[in-house]
Design a protein around this motif. Structure first.
Motif: not given
Length: 168
Positions: A93-98
């Motif tokens: 996942a992208p950083l924010l989603a992670e």
């Protein structure tokens, strides 16, 4: 379909807002794109939320390589706590989603048993038959990504959700 083909199987999110989940299957290996929930609409539905039918994934869990997340909205990540106990695979996942996913999984007591991998735009990663690369898309939540998925059969482009920015 022949074992050397590519199968694209929508398990949710087609014709509705929510329950986003798409399966790609190539040469016996599977990746999943998004794992979202569906909230009831204004019609008075008598449920709190719904998740995609993952029975196909449960029947084929030994072939499942990963779940790929395009962005952090609940209609793309909300089903994770409900499917990970039986589909224990890494989440990319992208950083924010992670970060949002890590918080959700911590609340459900699943974080320590889950592998979370942060994806970076333009940096490819390998999942068996699949070579995946993310690219930025404009959406109402930051750090939204589309996916370029290379397979031996061809290339799949999955945009995730996006909105046109008329004043970039």
């Amino acid at each position: 379909m022949a074992s050397t083909g590519l199968r694209v199987i929508p398990l949710g999110g087609l014709g509705e807002i929510g329950c986003n989940m798409m399966v790609l299957e190539c040469n016996g290996e599977i990746v999943v794109i998004d794992a979202g929930i569906l909230f009831p609409n204004e019609t008075g539905a008598e449920y709190d939320f719904a998740i995609p039918d993952v029975s196909y994934l449960l029947e084929n869990r030994e072939r499942l390589k990963a779940i790929l997340i395009t962005h952090g909205h609940e209609d793309h990540t909300g089903a994770l706590p409900f499917v990970l106990d039986e589909l224990a695979v890494p989440i990319y996942a992208p950083l924010l989603a992670e970060g949002l996913i890590a918080s959700k999984l911590k609340d459900h007591g699943q974080l320590k048993d889950t592998t979370l991998v942060v994806t970076k735009p333009g940096v490819p990663f390998y999942l068996g038959e699949f070579v995946v690369e993310t690219f930025r898309v404009c959406h109402s939540i930051p750090d939204s990504m589309g996916l370029i998925i290379r397979t031996p059969v061809g290339i799949v482009i999955h945009t995730g959700d996006f909105k046109f920015d008329h004043t970039p």
